[in-house]
Design an enzyme around this catalytic site. Sequence first.
Site, PDB file in Angstrom:
ATOM      1  N   ASP A  58     -13.580 -40.234   6.877  1.00  0.00           N
ATOM      2  CA  ASP A  58     -14.384 -39.924   5.692  1.00  0.00           C
ATOM      3  C   ASP A  58     -14.914 -38.494   5.653  1.00  0.00           C
ATOM      4  O   ASP A  58     -15.192 -37.955   4.588  1.00  0.00           O
ATOM      5  CB  ASP A  58     -15.574 -40.903   5.606  1.00  0.00           C
ATOM      6  CG  ASP A  58     -16.412 -40.928   6.881  1.00  0.00           C
ATOM      7  OD1 ASP A  58     -16.101 -40.172   7.820  1.00  0.00           O
ATOM      8  OD2 ASP A  58     -17.381 -41.716   6.943  1.00  0.00           O
ATOM      9  N   HIS A  59     -15.044 -37.841   6.812  1.00  0.00           N
ATOM     10  CA  HIS A  59     -15.708 -36.539   6.827  1.00  0.00           C
ATOM     11  C   HIS A  59     -14.785 -35.360   6.538  1.00  0.00           C
ATOM     12  O   HIS A  59     -15.250 -34.256   6.310  1.00  0.00           O
ATOM     13  CB  HIS A  59     -16.376 -36.308   8.190  1.00  0.00           C
ATOM     14  CG  HIS A  59     -17.724 -36.951   8.299  1.00  0.00           C
ATOM     15  ND1 HIS A  59     -17.911 -38.301   8.188  1.00  0.00           N
ATOM     16  CD2 HIS A  59     -18.950 -36.411   8.509  1.00  0.00           C
ATOM     17  CE1 HIS A  59     -19.198 -38.569   8.327  1.00  0.00           C
ATOM     18  NE2 HIS A  59     -19.848 -37.442   8.524  1.00  0.00           N
ATOM     19  N   ASP A 109     -22.623 -41.136  14.430  1.00  0.00           N
ATOM     20  CA  ASP A 109     -23.055 -40.462  13.212  1.00  0.00           C
ATOM     21  C   ASP A 109     -24.517 -40.813  13.000  1.00  0.00           C
ATOM     22  O   ASP A 109     -24.916 -41.959  13.210  1.00  0.00           O
ATOM     23  CB  ASP A 109     -22.228 -40.952  12.014  1.00  0.00           C
ATOM     24  CG  ASP A 109     -22.509 -40.133  10.781  1.00  0.00           C
ATOM     25  OD1 ASP A 109     -21.760 -39.175  10.530  1.00  0.00           O
ATOM     26  OD2 ASP A 109     -23.504 -40.420  10.080  1.00  0.00           O
ATOM     27  N   ARG A 118     -29.710 -35.768   2.897  1.00  0.00           N
ATOM     28  CA  ARG A 118     -30.131 -34.488   3.491  1.00  0.00           C
ATOM     29  C   ARG A 118     -30.052 -33.376   2.458  1.00  0.00           C
ATOM     30  O   ARG A 118     -29.122 -33.351   1.661  1.00  0.00           O
ATOM     31  CB  ARG A 118     -29.218 -34.115   4.657  1.00  0.00           C
ATOM     32  CG  ARG A 118     -29.438 -35.028   5.806  1.00  0.00           C
ATOM     33  CD  ARG A 118     -29.112 -34.438   7.149  1.00  0.00           C
ATOM     34  NE  ARG A 118     -29.679 -35.370   8.103  1.00  0.00           N
ATOM     35  CZ  ARG A 118     -29.148 -35.704   9.268  1.00  0.00           C
ATOM     36  NH1 ARG A 118     -28.044 -35.109   9.668  1.00  0.00           N
ATOM     37  NH2 ARG A 118     -29.728 -36.572  10.048  1.00  0.00           N
ATOM     38  N   SER A 152     -28.799 -31.880  19.150  1.00  0.00           N
ATOM     39  CA  SER A 152     -27.878 -33.002  18.964  1.00  0.00           C
ATOM     40  C   SER A 152     -27.251 -33.398  20.301  1.00  0.00           C
ATOM     41  O   SER A 152     -27.211 -32.602  21.237  1.00  0.00           O
ATOM     42  CB  SER A 152     -26.782 -32.633  17.966  1.00  0.00           C
ATOM     43  OG  SER A 152     -25.705 -32.060  18.639  1.00  0.00           O
ATOM     44  N   ARG A 165     -24.326 -33.742  21.194  1.00  0.00           N
ATOM     45  CA  ARG A 165     -22.942 -33.274  21.289  1.00  0.00           C
ATOM     46  C   ARG A 165     -22.411 -33.223  22.738  1.00  0.00           C
ATOM     47  O   ARG A 165     -22.884 -32.443  23.556  1.00  0.00           O
ATOM     48  CB  ARG A 165     -22.960 -31.868  20.691  1.00  0.00           C
ATOM     49  CG  ARG A 165     -21.686 -31.309  20.289  1.00  0.00           C
ATOM     50  CD  ARG A 165     -21.931 -30.016  19.538  1.00  0.00           C
ATOM     51  NE  ARG A 165     -22.753 -30.231  18.340  1.00  0.00           N
ATOM     52  CZ  ARG A 165     -23.422 -29.266  17.729  1.00  0.00           C
ATOM     53  NH1 ARG A 165     -23.402 -28.041  18.186  1.00  0.00           N
ATOM     54  NH2 ARG A 165     -24.125 -29.527  16.655  1.00  0.00           N
TER      55      ARG A 165
HETATM   56  S1  SF4 Z   1     -24.790 -38.908   5.140  1.00  0.00           S
HETATM   57 FE1  SF4 Z   1     -23.127 -38.500   6.546  1.00  0.00          FE
HETATM   58  S2  SF4 Z   1     -21.850 -40.325   6.487  1.00  0.00           S
HETATM   59 FE2  SF4 Z   1     -23.155 -40.383   4.685  1.00  0.00          FE
HETATM   60  S3  SF4 Z   1     -21.941 -39.492   3.060  1.00  0.00           S
HETATM   61 FE3  SF4 Z   1     -23.221 -37.906   3.944  1.00  0.00          FE
HETATM   62  S4  SF4 Z   1     -21.952 -36.943   5.510  1.00  0.00           S
HETATM   63 FE4  SF4 Z   1     -21.013 -38.909   5.004  1.00  0.00          FE
END
Ligand code: SF4
Length: 755
Positions: free
Chosen positions: A95-96, A160, A448, A643, A645
Amino acid sequence: MVFDLDMIKTVYANMPSKIENARKLLNRPMTLTEKILYSHLSEAIPGTPFERGKSYVDFNPDRVAMQDATAQMALLQFMQAGRPKVAVPSTVHCDHLIQAETGATADLAKALDKNKEVFNFLSSVSNKYGIGFWKPGAGIIHQVILENYAFPGGLMIGTDSHTVNAGGLGMVAIGVGGADACDVMAGLVWELKFPRVIGVKLTGKLNGWTSAKDIILKVAGILTVKGGTDAIVEYFGEGADSLSCTGKGTICNMGAEIGATTSIFGYDDKMGEYLRGTSRAAVADLADGVRSSLRADDDVYANPSKYFDQVVEINLDELEPHINGPFTPDLAWPLSKFAAAVKENGWPAQLEVGLIGSCTNSSYEDISRAASLAKQAVDKGLKAKSEFTITPGSELVRYTVERDGFLKIFEDMGGMVLANACGPCIGQWARHTTDPNRKNSIITSFNRNFAKRNDGNPNTHAFVASPEIVTALAIAGDLTFNPITDTLTNAKGEKVKLEEPSGLEMPPKGFAVEDAGYQAPAADGSNVNIAVSPTSDRLQLLDPFSAWEGIDLKGLRLLIKVKGKCTTDHISMAGPWLKYRGHLDNISNNMLIGALNIFNEKTDNVKNQLDGTYNAVPAVQRAYKAAHIGTIVVGDENYGEGSSREHAAMEPRFLGVRAILVKSFARIHETNLKKQGMLALTFANKEDYNKIQEDDTLEILGLTTFTPGVQLTTALNHSDGSREEFNVNHTYNENQIEWFKAGGALNIIRSQVGA
Ligand code: SF4
């Protein structure tokens, strides 16, 4: 059926007795967080209660979820474990890596071409090792998890930060780094800092323009971006029970923005309805049978302040829609105050783009409510004045909302449907703009909104709101528009008003999909080949790290003595380097390039003791590696914060750094170093940091009798011929010392699997 019903049956069969044992230990009523965590212990219930805020290496998650960007290194490492299959049910979601530009079909085709080798790799590893694989276009990880895998009372980790979304279905779901995912898939137990618990009591009922998103926008304003740190947020009360399951998911999803470990709701009828509506009646029946295990005890809900570390109360009858931002998700404005804030702060009032969807807000309920506004706009002769995009969270939702006519309504209003993927939410957005230097405003239903998050442009003021408010403001093209009080003028010059949005929690005709985009793993993957080209610059198979040579480490050169803050981002920078996440050699060219060298106050400039020249940190380290000389990195306080990572621990290991000696460590990074077979040491006397000079040759002594709780010794051989010794501390337990000796935790697992 893609979910593992037998696993869920086992969890529910054991849960009531495990909870009873924990209740005896605690000797009081239990929160839901406690019930779930104590019932996922790998060992018997401990003799004393866990202390909130302390780490324990004892948990057994039920599931692992990975997105395509972070899955690469997690799976490359997992392959090192030598297991024929993953130890717990796991999934990968593509998805990313899909960039939004001109619309779903063209964008997906382009991404498939550009990321072909990564997708092929993820698909073949999944196929081989028993991992469910969700193809590009199948949807966003958290929406797919909510629709298929999340279950009340479960414990899940995911690579994630918005893994927490599954709290909407009553699961403790926590975002982790790839190293943790790898460990759990390989069969190791999982370490968790036992959380504080914050209770949020919801009274009343949502009404009118207000939606579930407004609850978390309000909570973010109250608790701020740090308020949830090391805490699990438990929602309860009549208001909580009245929210749709997907609305609960939205709230938990954005709990990541207050720093919470995760958020959770107790099992209720809305969750049961959602499970049944998404073809999981069997899970709902099982959950109904253990309902009291899946909610906190009654006294916790009756007297919350006795059991939660903090209690927040919100009356949904009075809650206003909120808009949060810009640049931070906790700057919360009630809608009635927002227009004035826009004017007072000089934020651009013209709204350039409204974006709805994402893993946060793309449920049937969200889309149907936003579409009710779009329909009004079309019927009343209005078109969206801003650009308007819709990102469905999954193919299941996309297919269903298309069938029910909602996508057509958005398109009639001037909207563009994007691929079922992250797209603009993660900066994968080729945004069309005439002038990137112009201050501009966008509003999203995502989570975000830090500077540059969506389009990489620091001049973009990004605000976050519910899909309903985003849609209304996009129709108006104006951030100062208040749909509750203001009117708009249509093409005929008439003044028109938008009525309250309306929608449905679940599709009346049920969900439908032609091809959900799922690839089941091979029953026997032993003959499946993993597709990695030896000439690839994005993927590289790993070789096991070598074992400790059995003697003290001598002749180590100082690579860098870091001054001040050194986060995992300083150690392994993100940005353009992210495309090398699956290629350890290539990404190692960013090792420590952000760290400040105390001797010349420069970044990425250290002395090569072999020839006296100054060069980039990775280049100098590669010179030592070529000469078979080990090195040491010296650091300041809280080294490796940020993070989780795992590249920040793997890169130094890969390039031949033998030890990291610092004043103090961030806990996760310290553990990651240990897992990779590195020495993670701290100064017993912090003043000894000052003794280390640029031309020193160092020794780590005492390794042949390496024992938990016993200090090691560091010797400094200065260039003037003098020598100093001092003690250093470590926190290795017996197991971790074995990891060090074997050259890494995965080497131990491989030898156990092979035995
Ligand atoms: S918050 Fe993260 S997982 Fe959800 S759509 Fe945005 S980038 Fe993708």
